[in-house]
Design a protein around this motif. Structure first.
Motif, PDB file in Angstrom:
ATOM      1  N   THR A 296      -9.704  -1.217   0.367  1.00  0.00           N
ATOM      2  CA  THR A 296      -8.440  -1.934   0.157  1.00  0.00           C
ATOM      3  C   THR A 296      -8.629  -3.438   0.330  1.00  0.00           C
ATOM      4  N   SER A 297      -9.271  -3.840   1.421  1.00  0.00           N
ATOM      5  CA  SER A 297      -9.408  -5.278   1.657  1.00  0.00           C
ATOM      6  C   SER A 297     -10.369  -5.917   0.652  1.00  0.00           C
TER       7      SER A 297
ATOM      8  N   VAL B 109      -2.349  -1.141  -3.879  1.00  0.00           N
ATOM      9  CA  VAL B 109      -3.275  -0.017  -3.688  1.00  0.00           C
ATOM     10  C   VAL B 109      -2.466   1.259  -3.530  1.00  0.00           C
TER      11      VAL B 109
ATOM     12  N   TRP C 252     -10.715  -4.927  -2.464  1.00  0.00           N
ATOM     13  CA  TRP C 252      -9.939  -5.031  -3.695  1.00  0.00           C
ATOM     14  C   TRP C 252      -8.993  -6.231  -3.643  1.00  0.00           C
TER      15      TRP C 252
ATOM     16  N   GLN D  67      -9.694   1.505   4.228  1.00  0.00           N
ATOM     17  CA  GLN D  67      -9.280   0.141   4.583  1.00  0.00           C
ATOM     18  C   GLN D  67     -10.253  -0.900   4.028  1.00  0.00           C
TER      19      GLN D  67
ATOM     20  N   VAL E   3       0.855  -1.190   0.000  1.00  0.00           N
ATOM     21  CA  VAL E   3       0.000   0.000   0.000  1.00  0.00           C
ATOM     22  C   VAL E   3       0.891   1.240   0.000  1.00  0.00           C
TER      23      VAL E   3
END
Length: 318
Positions: free
Chosen positions: A226-227, A77, A229, A223, A6
């Motif tokens: 992100t998770s 990300v 994705w 977050q 990230v």
């Protein structure tokens, strides 16, 4: 197991630091984290989060991205928080606003990777809306009234045309506790608290409305994206309003602080925004409808008053 990567672009700013802190606190330490900075690298941030990788990047030219490719590799990300976000500064230097706020060098760098496996989370603003009604929806027309808003509309257009996978977050005023390394700009709740604590009379606009959002909620939203994705690995092209549930004026913001702190309400004087020349046009009501955010991510941002309470108790502890 290879850790997911990230990258936070603009990691030394207010949201950037809160993001780095939030990602660092996730159980099991699932991510390799890096961030970019432009002017100075705050030692306090590196001391607090020593395993972060820091890269000096100039967003106008793209200088510095190559070093990230070599040392960190392709991120899974990228969260782009970097911006020239002071509306008056944008008004005075429109070309700087465009070259910093439209992430052309970032997107060009990402397009050089063979894999199209990076999600770009692009921070935008409620100032893309004209401000002539209440509770704007994502599909409403964008009619910015100042250069800052124009540059963010241009950024949204650029990202949605050039990127395969993106989430554009139209954020309202982000408020909350101070960062690990204090940011130079004044924070809204802390500023109001500082003024009222002196017992001085102060004027606040009663006719400009936003939906301020608590910083930890913005971190949670990023977050979750992100998770999602990382786990679903399917195409993402998302546009979300990111605000709190409450439409408030500056006056109501000040009243909330006074209420929690027990300050004298009569210190707060309502004035019209039109009575002050700020050197930049400001939209009068850019409150946002956040139904899509709540439904898509099953996240309900906390109320304004609860966010203020959390901000003030955190500041008191520190």
């Amino acid at each position: 197991m290879v850790k997911k990567r990230v990258l936070v672009v603009g990691g030394t700013g207010y949201l950037g630091q809160h993001l780095l802190q939030g990602f660092s606190e996730i159980q099991g330490d699932p991510f390799d984290l890096a961030f970019t900075y432009h002017s100075n690298l705050p030692q306090a941030l590196l001391d607090a989060l020593p395993y972060l990788l820091a890269f000096h990047v100039d967003l106008k030219t793209g200088q510095g991205f190559e070093a990230i490719s070599q040392t960190f590799g392709q991120p899974d990300v990228v969260v782009n928080c970097a911006a020239l976000s002071a509306p008056r500064a944008c008004e005075m230097d429109p070309s700087a606003a465009m070259s910093i706020n439209v992430p052309s060098s970032l997107v060009t760098w990402l397009s050089n990777f063979k894999e199209t496996s990076t999600l770009l989370i692009q921070l935008s603003t409620d100032q893309v809306y004209e401000g002539v009604k209440s509770f704007y929806k994502e599909e409403d027309e964008t009619v910015p009234v100042n250069v800052y808003g124009e540059s963010k509309v241009a950024a949204e257009k650029y990202v949605s045309e050039k990127c395969l996978n993106f989430a554009i977050l139209r954020s309202s005023i982000i408020f909350g506790p101070q960062t690990i390394s204090p940011v130079p700009k004044s924070l809204p709740i802390q500023w109001i608290d500082g003024v009222l604590s002196k017992g001085e009379k102060m004027e606040f606009f009663h006719d400009e409305f936003r939906c301020p959002v608590y910083v930890k909620d913005v971190v949670t939203i990023i977050q979750v994206l992100t998770s999602r994705w990382m786990s679903e690995a399917k195409q993402m092209q998302l546009l979300l309003n990111v605000g709190g549930p409450d439409r408030v004026s500056r006056l109501q913001m000040a009243e909330a602080v006074a209420h929690i702190r027990g300050y004298d309400i009569s210190l707060i004087k309502p004035v019209s925004a039109s009575s002050v020349d700020r050197g930049v046009k400001s939209p009068s009501d850019i409150s946002m409808n956040i139904d899509k955010l709540v439904q898509t991510l099953t996240i309900s941002p906390i109320s304004f008053i609860d966010g203020v309470r959390l901000t003030l108790t955190t500041e008191a502890k520190s």
